[in-house]
Design a protein around this motif. Structure first.
Motif: not given
Length: 233
Positions: A160-162, A185-190, A201-210
Protein backbone atom coordinates in the motif's frame (compact mmCIF):
# COMPACT_ATOMS: atom_id res chain seq x y z
CA UNK A 1 0.32 109.91 -102.84
CA UNK A 2 -1.17 110.52 -99.38
CA UNK A 3 -3.03 107.25 -99.56
CA UNK A 4 0.11 105.33 -100.24
CA UNK A 5 1.86 107.10 -97.39
CA UNK A 6 -0.91 106.13 -94.93
CA UNK A 7 -0.80 102.46 -96.04
CA UNK A 8 2.90 102.27 -95.41
CA UNK A 9 2.44 103.47 -91.82
CA UNK A 10 -0.06 100.59 -90.95
CA UNK A 11 2.28 97.74 -91.96
CA UNK A 12 4.47 97.76 -88.76
CA UNK A 13 1.35 97.20 -86.66
CA UNK A 14 0.42 94.12 -88.67
CA UNK A 15 3.93 92.67 -88.35
CA UNK A 16 3.93 93.35 -84.60
CA UNK A 17 0.58 91.52 -84.20
CA UNK A 18 1.79 88.53 -86.18
CA UNK A 19 4.97 88.33 -84.08
CA UNK A 20 2.97 88.42 -80.79
CA UNK A 21 0.59 85.73 -82.04
CA UNK A 22 3.49 83.37 -82.75
CA UNK A 23 4.98 83.94 -79.31
CA UNK A 24 1.66 83.15 -77.56
CA UNK A 25 1.29 79.90 -79.50
CA UNK A 26 4.83 78.93 -78.56
CA UNK A 27 4.17 79.73 -74.88
CA UNK A 28 0.98 77.62 -74.83
CA UNK A 29 2.80 74.77 -76.53
CA UNK A 30 5.54 74.75 -73.90
CA UNK A 31 3.01 74.90 -71.04
CA UNK A 32 1.04 72.03 -72.57
CA UNK A 33 4.16 69.90 -72.80
CA UNK A 34 4.99 70.63 -69.16
CA UNK A 35 1.46 69.69 -68.02
CA UNK A 36 1.60 66.47 -70.04
CA UNK A 37 4.98 65.60 -68.53
CA UNK A 38 3.65 66.27 -65.01
CA UNK A 39 0.60 64.05 -65.62
CA UNK A 40 2.79 61.21 -66.88
CA UNK A 41 5.12 61.54 -63.86
CA UNK A 42 2.20 61.45 -61.41
CA UNK A 43 0.74 58.40 -63.15
CA UNK A 44 4.09 56.57 -62.94
CA UNK A 45 4.38 57.37 -59.23
CA UNK A 46 0.82 56.15 -58.56
CA UNK A 47 1.48 52.93 -60.46
CA UNK A 48 4.72 52.40 -58.54
CA UNK A 49 2.95 53.00 -55.19
CA UNK A 50 0.14 50.61 -56.11
CA UNK A 51 2.67 47.95 -57.12
CA UNK A 52 4.44 48.31 -53.78
CA UNK A 53 1.13 48.04 -51.92
CA UNK A 54 0.20 44.93 -53.90
CA UNK A 55 3.56 43.35 -53.09
CA UNK A 56 3.11 44.30 -49.43
CA UNK A 57 -0.37 42.71 -49.37
CA UNK A 58 0.96 39.56 -51.03
CA UNK A 59 3.82 39.49 -48.52
CA UNK A 60 1.37 39.91 -45.61
CA UNK A 61 -0.83 37.12 -46.95
CA UNK A 62 2.21 34.90 -47.44
CA UNK A 63 3.47 35.68 -43.92
CA UNK A 64 0.02 34.97 -42.47
CA UNK A 65 -0.19 31.70 -44.40
CA UNK A 66 3.28 30.67 -43.27
CA UNK A 67 2.45 31.53 -39.66
CA UNK A 68 -0.81 29.58 -39.88
CA UNK A 69 0.94 26.57 -41.40
CA UNK A 70 3.64 26.66 -38.72
CA UNK A 71 0.96 26.97 -36.02
CA UNK A 72 -0.98 24.01 -37.44
CA UNK A 73 2.19 21.92 -37.65
CA UNK A 74 3.12 22.92 -34.10
CA UNK A 75 -0.36 21.97 -32.79
CA UNK A 76 -0.16 18.61 -34.56
CA UNK A 77 3.30 17.97 -33.16
CA UNK A 78 2.16 18.93 -29.64
CA UNK A 79 -0.80 16.56 -29.86
CA UNK A 80 1.43 13.80 -31.19
CA UNK A 81 3.94 14.39 -28.38
CA UNK A 82 1.19 14.24 -25.76
CA UNK A 83 -0.18 11.05 -27.29
CA UNK A 84 3.28 9.48 -27.40
CA UNK A 85 4.04 10.44 -23.80
CA UNK A 86 0.71 9.14 -22.51
CA UNK A 87 1.32 5.71 -24.02
CA UNK A 88 -2.37 5.45 -24.83
CA UNK A 89 -3.22 3.03 -27.63
CA UNK A 90 -5.68 4.06 -30.30
CA UNK A 91 -7.16 0.55 -30.47
CA UNK A 92 -10.96 0.67 -30.26
CA UNK A 93 -12.36 -1.10 -27.19
CA UNK A 94 -15.86 -2.46 -26.64
CA UNK A 95 -17.96 -1.85 -23.54
CA UNK A 96 -18.27 -4.86 -21.23
CA UNK A 97 -20.63 -3.45 -18.62
CA UNK A 98 -21.72 -0.39 -16.64
CA UNK A 99 -22.58 0.25 -12.98
CA UNK A 100 -23.59 3.09 -10.64
CA UNK A 101 -22.07 3.70 -7.22
CA UNK A 102 -24.31 5.23 -4.53
CA UNK A 103 -24.15 5.75 -0.78
CA UNK A 104 -27.59 5.97 0.81
CA UNK A 105 -29.38 8.56 -1.38
CA UNK A 106 -26.21 10.09 -2.80
CA UNK A 107 -25.05 9.24 -6.33
CA UNK A 108 -21.23 9.08 -6.31
CA UNK A 109 -20.19 7.96 -9.79
CA UNK A 110 -21.01 5.84 -12.83
CA UNK A 111 -18.40 3.34 -14.06
CA UNK A 112 -17.88 1.58 -17.39
CA UNK A 113 -15.51 -1.25 -18.26
CA UNK A 114 -14.10 -1.79 -21.76
CA UNK A 115 -12.11 -4.65 -23.28
CA UNK A 116 -10.80 -5.62 -26.69
CA UNK A 117 -13.79 -7.87 -27.49
CA UNK A 118 -16.48 -6.69 -25.04
CA UNK A 119 -15.83 -9.62 -22.67
CA UNK A 120 -14.08 -9.62 -19.30
CA UNK A 121 -11.13 -11.82 -18.55
CA UNK A 122 -8.96 -11.11 -15.53
CA UNK A 123 -5.63 -9.44 -16.31
CA UNK A 124 -6.20 -9.52 -20.07
CA UNK A 125 -5.23 -6.24 -21.67
CA UNK A 126 -5.85 -3.73 -23.12
CA UNK A 127 -8.58 -2.75 -20.67
CA UNK A 128 -10.17 0.56 -19.69
CA UNK A 129 -12.11 1.64 -16.61
CA UNK A 130 -14.02 4.88 -17.13
CA UNK A 131 -15.52 6.72 -14.12
CA UNK A 132 -17.81 9.76 -14.35
CA UNK A 133 -18.35 11.58 -11.06
CA UNK A 134 -21.72 12.98 -9.97
CA UNK A 135 -20.36 15.17 -7.18
CA UNK A 136 -17.25 17.14 -6.22
CA UNK A 137 -14.62 15.07 -4.39
CA UNK A 138 -11.19 16.18 -3.15
CA UNK A 139 -8.17 14.16 -4.23
CA UNK A 140 -7.18 13.31 -0.65
CA UNK A 141 -10.61 11.75 -0.06
CA UNK A 142 -10.21 9.61 -3.19
CA UNK A 143 -6.76 8.49 -2.04
CA UNK A 144 -8.06 7.55 1.43
CA UNK A 145 -11.04 5.63 -0.03
CA UNK A 146 -8.72 3.70 -2.38
CA UNK A 147 -6.38 2.73 0.49
CA UNK A 148 -9.36 1.51 2.52
CA UNK A 149 -10.37 -0.75 -0.36
CA UNK A 150 -6.84 -2.17 -0.59
CA UNK A 151 -6.91 -2.89 3.12
CA UNK A 152 -10.23 -4.67 2.61
CA UNK A 153 -8.61 -6.77 -0.16
CA UNK A 154 -5.80 -7.77 2.21
CA UNK A 155 -2.91 -5.85 0.65
CA UNK A 156 0.16 -5.58 2.86
CA UNK A 157 1.07 -2.20 4.31
CA UNK A 158 4.35 -2.35 2.39
CA UNK A 159 2.51 -2.68 -0.95
CA UNK A 160 0.00 0.00 0.00
CA UNK A 161 2.85 2.38 0.83
CA UNK A 162 4.41 1.57 -2.53
CA UNK A 163 1.21 2.23 -4.45
CA UNK A 164 0.21 5.31 -2.44
CA UNK A 165 2.68 7.59 -4.21
CA UNK A 166 1.18 6.58 -7.55
CA UNK A 167 -2.26 7.44 -6.17
CA UNK A 168 -1.20 10.87 -4.94
CA UNK A 169 0.04 11.69 -8.43
CA UNK A 170 -2.86 10.04 -10.25
CA UNK A 171 -5.93 11.31 -8.37
CA UNK A 172 -6.97 14.91 -9.12
CA UNK A 173 -9.66 16.92 -7.37
CA UNK A 174 -12.77 16.02 -9.35
CA UNK A 175 -15.81 18.13 -10.06
CA UNK A 176 -19.33 17.00 -10.86
CA UNK A 177 -19.33 15.77 -14.45
CA UNK A 178 -15.58 15.04 -14.62
CA UNK A 179 -14.47 11.76 -16.19
CA UNK A 180 -11.41 9.90 -14.93
CA UNK A 181 -10.27 7.12 -17.26
CA UNK A 182 -7.73 4.42 -16.39
CA UNK A 183 -6.39 2.85 -19.57
CA UNK A 184 -4.11 -0.20 -19.35
CA UNK A 185 -2.42 -1.32 -22.55
CA UNK A 186 -0.27 -3.74 -20.56
CA UNK A 187 1.11 -3.73 -16.97
CA UNK A 188 4.10 -1.63 -18.07
CA UNK A 189 1.97 0.85 -20.05
CA UNK A 190 -0.94 2.38 -18.12
CA UNK A 191 -2.18 5.94 -17.73
CA UNK A 192 -4.89 8.12 -16.20
CA UNK A 193 -6.82 10.57 -18.35
CA UNK A 194 -8.93 13.43 -17.00
CA UNK A 195 -11.78 14.33 -19.37
CA UNK A 196 -9.94 12.53 -22.21
CA UNK A 197 -6.70 14.47 -21.61
CA UNK A 198 -3.59 12.51 -20.50
CA UNK A 199 -3.07 13.23 -16.80
CA UNK A 200 -0.61 10.76 -15.30
CA UNK A 201 1.53 7.94 -16.68
CA UNK A 202 1.87 5.05 -14.19
CA UNK A 203 5.46 4.02 -13.43
CA UNK A 204 4.83 0.85 -11.40
CA UNK A 205 4.04 -2.41 -13.25
CA UNK A 206 2.11 -3.88 -10.29
CA UNK A 207 -0.13 -0.83 -9.84
CA UNK A 208 -2.60 -1.43 -12.73
CA UNK A 209 -3.76 -4.82 -11.43
CA UNK A 210 -3.92 -3.54 -7.85
CA UNK A 211 -6.03 -0.56 -8.85
CA UNK A 212 -8.46 -2.53 -11.03
CA UNK A 213 -8.88 -5.13 -8.25
CA UNK A 214 -10.84 -2.56 -6.25
CA UNK A 215 -13.71 -3.08 -8.72
CA UNK A 216 -12.90 -6.40 -10.39
CA UNK A 217 -11.49 -8.68 -7.68
CA UNK A 218 -13.78 -11.44 -6.41
CA UNK A 219 -13.00 -10.07 -2.93
CA UNK A 220 -14.28 -6.57 -3.75
CA UNK A 221 -16.48 -4.84 -1.18
CA UNK A 222 -19.05 -4.18 -3.93
CA UNK A 223 -19.80 -7.58 -5.57
CA UNK A 224 -23.01 -6.34 -7.24
CA UNK A 225 -21.16 -3.46 -8.83
CA UNK A 226 -18.47 -5.89 -10.02
CA UNK A 227 -21.04 -8.19 -11.62
CA UNK A 228 -22.57 -5.29 -13.52
CA UNK A 229 -19.18 -4.11 -14.75
CA UNK A 230 -18.09 -7.55 -16.02
CA UNK A 231 -21.46 -8.24 -17.61
CA UNK A 232 -22.71 -10.92 -15.21
CA UNK A 233 -26.48 -10.79 -14.70
Amino acid sequence: MKTLHNGDKSQPHIKQFQSSHWFVELLFGVMGALVLTLIVAVSINDASANDKNDKSDISDISDTSDTSDKSDKSDKNDKKDKSDKSGISEAALIQVGTADMSLLWLDIYSAKLFSIDGKYQANRFPMTLDIQYHRDIDAIDLVDATIEQWQHLGFTEANIALYRQQLVNAWPDVKEGDRLTFRVNNPEDAAFLLNDTPYYQVSNAQFPEAFLDIWLSEKTSRPELRNQLIGVN
